[in-house]
Design an enzyme around this catalytic site. Structure first.
Site, PDB file in Angstrom:
ATOM      1  N   ASP A  98       0.856  -1.178   0.000  1.00  0.00           N
ATOM      2  CA  ASP A  98       0.000   0.000   0.000  1.00  0.00           C
ATOM      3  C   ASP A  98       0.896   1.233   0.000  1.00  0.00           C
ATOM      4  O   ASP A  98       2.052   1.176   0.426  1.00  0.00           O
ATOM      5  CB  ASP A  98      -0.905  -0.037   1.236  1.00  0.00           C
ATOM      6  CG  ASP A  98      -2.044   0.968   1.164  1.00  0.00           C
ATOM      7  OD1 ASP A  98      -2.151   1.670   0.142  1.00  0.00           O
ATOM      8  OD2 ASP A  98      -2.810   1.043   2.131  1.00  0.00           O
ATOM      9  N   SER A  99       0.358   2.340  -0.450  1.00  0.00           N
ATOM     10  CA  SER A  99       1.197   3.524  -0.661  1.00  0.00           C
ATOM     11  C   SER A  99       1.408   4.374   0.570  1.00  0.00           C
ATOM     12  O   SER A  99       2.271   5.238   0.586  1.00  0.00           O
ATOM     13  CB  SER A  99       0.559   4.401  -1.740  1.00  0.00           C
ATOM     14  OG  SER A  99      -0.661   4.948  -1.243  1.00  0.00           O
ATOM     15  N   GLY A 100       0.597   4.162   1.599  1.00  0.00           N
ATOM     16  CA  GLY A 100       0.558   5.091   2.720  1.00  0.00           C
ATOM     17  C   GLY A 100      -0.592   6.055   2.612  1.00  0.00           C
ATOM     18  O   GLY A 100      -0.858   6.838   3.525  1.00  0.00           O
ATOM     19  N   GLY A 101      -1.317   6.002   1.485  1.00  0.00           N
ATOM     20  CA  GLY A 101      -2.436   6.915   1.295  1.00  0.00           C
ATOM     21  C   GLY A 101      -3.541   6.742   2.311  1.00  0.00           C
ATOM     22  O   GLY A 101      -4.198   7.715   2.699  1.00  0.00           O
ATOM     23  N   PHE A 102      -3.762   5.510   2.769  1.00  0.00           N
ATOM     24  CA  PHE A 102      -4.823   5.300   3.750  1.00  0.00           C
ATOM     25  C   PHE A 102      -4.500   6.021   5.052  1.00  0.00           C
ATOM     26  O   PHE A 102      -5.406   6.434   5.779  1.00  0.00           O
ATOM     27  CB  PHE A 102      -5.028   3.810   4.014  1.00  0.00           C
ATOM     28  CG  PHE A 102      -6.176   3.526   4.940  1.00  0.00           C
ATOM     29  CD1 PHE A 102      -7.483   3.651   4.499  1.00  0.00           C
ATOM     30  CD2 PHE A 102      -5.961   3.145   6.257  1.00  0.00           C
ATOM     31  CE1 PHE A 102      -8.555   3.408   5.344  1.00  0.00           C
ATOM     32  CE2 PHE A 102      -7.011   2.895   7.112  1.00  0.00           C
ATOM     33  CZ  PHE A 102      -8.321   3.026   6.657  1.00  0.00           C
ATOM     34  N   ASP A 152      -2.505   8.341  -2.822  1.00  0.00           N
ATOM     35  CA  ASP A 152      -3.810   8.943  -3.084  1.00  0.00           C
ATOM     36  C   ASP A 152      -4.347   9.608  -1.837  1.00  0.00           C
ATOM     37  O   ASP A 152      -3.815   9.445  -0.740  1.00  0.00           O
ATOM     38  CB  ASP A 152      -4.804   7.875  -3.572  1.00  0.00           C
ATOM     39  CG  ASP A 152      -5.097   6.833  -2.497  1.00  0.00           C
ATOM     40  OD1 ASP A 152      -4.163   6.468  -1.755  1.00  0.00           O
ATOM     41  OD2 ASP A 152      -6.248   6.397  -2.388  1.00  0.00           O
ATOM     42  N   GLN A 194     -10.766   7.118  -6.661  1.00  0.00           N
ATOM     43  CA  GLN A 194     -11.519   7.698  -5.547  1.00  0.00           C
ATOM     44  C   GLN A 194     -12.848   8.252  -6.080  1.00  0.00           C
ATOM     45  O   GLN A 194     -13.237   7.936  -7.189  1.00  0.00           O
ATOM     46  CB  GLN A 194     -10.686   8.763  -4.848  1.00  0.00           C
ATOM     47  CG  GLN A 194      -9.473   8.231  -4.100  1.00  0.00           C
ATOM     48  CD  GLN A 194      -9.856   7.401  -2.882  1.00  0.00           C
ATOM     49  OE1 GLN A 194     -10.993   7.428  -2.388  1.00  0.00           O
ATOM     50  NE2 GLN A 194      -8.888   6.629  -2.375  1.00  0.00           N
ATOM     51  N   GLY A 221     -11.341   4.240  -1.141  1.00  0.00           N
ATOM     52  CA  GLY A 221     -12.338   5.103  -0.522  1.00  0.00           C
ATOM     53  C   GLY A 221     -13.622   4.414  -0.165  1.00  0.00           C
ATOM     54  O   GLY A 221     -14.672   5.067  -0.057  1.00  0.00           O
ATOM     55  N   CYS A 309     -12.786 -28.583   7.042  1.00  0.00           N
ATOM     56  CA  CYS A 309     -11.718 -27.624   6.745  1.00  0.00           C
ATOM     57  C   CYS A 309     -10.380 -28.330   6.734  1.00  0.00           C
ATOM     58  O   CYS A 309     -10.048 -29.081   7.663  1.00  0.00           O
ATOM     59  CB  CYS A 309     -11.714 -26.500   7.789  1.00  0.00           C
ATOM     60  SG  CYS A 309     -10.380 -25.288   7.548  1.00  0.00           S
ATOM     61  N   CYS A 311      -7.383 -27.060   7.090  1.00  0.00           N
ATOM     62  CA  CYS A 311      -6.290 -26.307   7.698  1.00  0.00           C
ATOM     63  C   CYS A 311      -5.628 -27.092   8.835  1.00  0.00           C
ATOM     64  O   CYS A 311      -6.210 -28.027   9.400  1.00  0.00           O
ATOM     65  CB  CYS A 311      -6.775 -24.946   8.198  1.00  0.00           C
ATOM     66  SG  CYS A 311      -7.633 -24.971   9.793  1.00  0.00           S
ATOM     67  N   HIS A 340      -6.679 -20.819  10.748  1.00  0.00           N
ATOM     68  CA  HIS A 340      -8.009 -21.230  10.281  1.00  0.00           C
ATOM     69  C   HIS A 340      -8.719 -20.097   9.555  1.00  0.00           C
ATOM     70  O   HIS A 340      -9.285 -20.309   8.469  1.00  0.00           O
ATOM     71  CB  HIS A 340      -8.883 -21.700  11.435  1.00  0.00           C
ATOM     72  CG  HIS A 340     -10.311 -21.876  11.012  1.00  0.00           C
ATOM     73  ND1 HIS A 340     -10.751 -22.984  10.300  1.00  0.00           N
ATOM     74  CD2 HIS A 340     -11.389 -21.043  11.111  1.00  0.00           C
ATOM     75  CE1 HIS A 340     -12.031 -22.840  10.014  1.00  0.00           C
ATOM     76  NE2 HIS A 340     -12.436 -21.674  10.497  1.00  0.00           N
TER      77      HIS A 340
END
Length: 369
Positions: A98-102, A152, A194, A221, A309, A311, A340
């Site tokens: 991720d870019s750091g935009g969040f 962003d 966005q 967004g 499952c 796992c 799990h």
């Protein structure tokens, strides 16, 4: 820099005749990703409580790490000296950063935004950091992930049309700067759409982002406080507008209903902290439901979480043992529930993929029925 798709190909292998759902295959330098696909989150170069070997056994194909957090600690220079993020954390599969935009959204109390970028005070040591599109790309180039995200601005909900329009404009300008700053052809730069809950702004953002002909695109967004029906509407309107020959990534979404609705709209990739966060609180994700392993009904149960499952947790341990570990706050309990829960979401997206290929998928399809 001129981006190349030589090492990044996306092939659509099947579509649903009743919805926009599609089954695809996204090739990266560190391996292929069958889609739809859920991406576990490893913010600080680790998926919490799991080793890479345990993570691989869940069926995970690609994981996500965060540029902002790794910049603060340990620093991209250390990771680059170690041979890049893959070697640093011992994960051989694809990685998306991720870019750091969040953090522009989540750190609203300690940051200021202008046309140049974002200024904030480090929560670790108090130093002032000027985070720009160029710096975000420089850090991500050093980290060496397969897929990197453009910087962003993610507006909150609610926000006025004027505020969201300003964020769309700024995001477009920052994206152009990201493209100019990008220096590695072995990393696919994805643009982010966005536009808040406003259809015309979303449409405009798609047009502006897609003009740059990037290897992939993300819908950002969403899941920022808006009612769930608004999220579904945004995804239904936006996903089909994105190029059909590139992967589509819905950021920050990882629940059953939201992923199913997004796949029906044509989305390929998802990420969310839910499976490991739930595990740390004793919450189990199983067969379309969630419940708490600490509840009294599980204290003496010798059954696994789910006998079907595959796992490691379900093959070896009872609900009673897991209940004991979580009540005692033993780290092993968090590990076993994380194994799990991630396996569960990987199976869920794999079942959607298989249903699409077999012509059985539709928006209200239930893999557990």
């Amino acid at each position: 820099m001129t981006l190349t798709l030589a090492d990044f190909t996306f092939t659509c292998e099947g579509t649903c005749p009743h919805t926009q759902a599609r089954a695809g295959y996204f090739v990266t330098p560190h391996g292929g990703i069958p889609t739809p696909c859920f991406m576990p989150v490893g913010t600080l170069a680790n998926v919490k409580t799991l080793t890479p070997a345990q993570l691989k056994e869940t069926g995970a194909h690609i994981i996500l790490s965060n540029t902002y957090h790794l910049h603060l600690q340990p620093g991209e220079d250390i990771i680059q000296a170690a041979g890049g993020l893959h070697r640093f954390m011992g994960w051989s599969g694809p990685i998306l950063t991720d870019s750091g935009g969040f953090q522009v959204f989540s750190l609203s109390a300690i940051r200021q935004i202008n046309e140049e970028g974002v200024t904030f005070r480090s929560p670790l040591d108090g130093r002032i950091i000027h985070f720009t599109p160029e710096l975000s790309i420089q850090i991500q180039n050093a980290l060496g992930a397969d897929v990197i995200m453009a910087f962003d601005e993610c507006p909150p909900y609610p926000a006025s049309p004027e505020e969201v329009e300003a964020a769309v404009r700024r995001t477009t300008q920052w994206l152009k700067r990201c493209v100019e700053a990008h220096r590695r052809s072995d990393q696919a730069l994805f643009g982010i759409v966005q536009g808040g809950v406003y259809p015309e702004l979303r449409r405009r953002a798609v047009e502006e982002v897609c003009r740059l002909d990037l290897p992939g695109y993300a819908i950002g967004g969403v899941s920022v406080g808006e009612p769930v029906e608004f999220m579904h509407a945004v995804v239904r309107q936006t996903a089909p507008l994105l190029p059909a020959d590139r992967p589509r990534y819905l950021m920050g979404v990882g629940t059953y209903a939201e992923m199913r609705a997004a796949v029906a709209a044509g989305v390929d990739l998802f990420d969310c902290v839910i499976p490991t966060r739930y595990a740390r609180h004793g919450t189990v994700i199983s067969r379309g439901k969630r419940w708490n392993i600490k509840n009294a009904e599980h204290r003496r149960s010798l059954d696994p979480i789910d006998p079907d499952c595959p796992c490691y947790t379900c093959r070896h341990f009872s609900r009673a043992y897991l209940c004991h570990l979580i009540r005692a706050q033993e780290i092993l309990g968090y590990t076993l529930l994380s194994i799990h829960n991630i396996t569960e979401l990987m199976r869920y997206t794999q079942k959607m993929r298989q249903a699409i290929l077999e012509g059985q998928f539709h928006e209200h399809w239930d893999p557990w029925s």
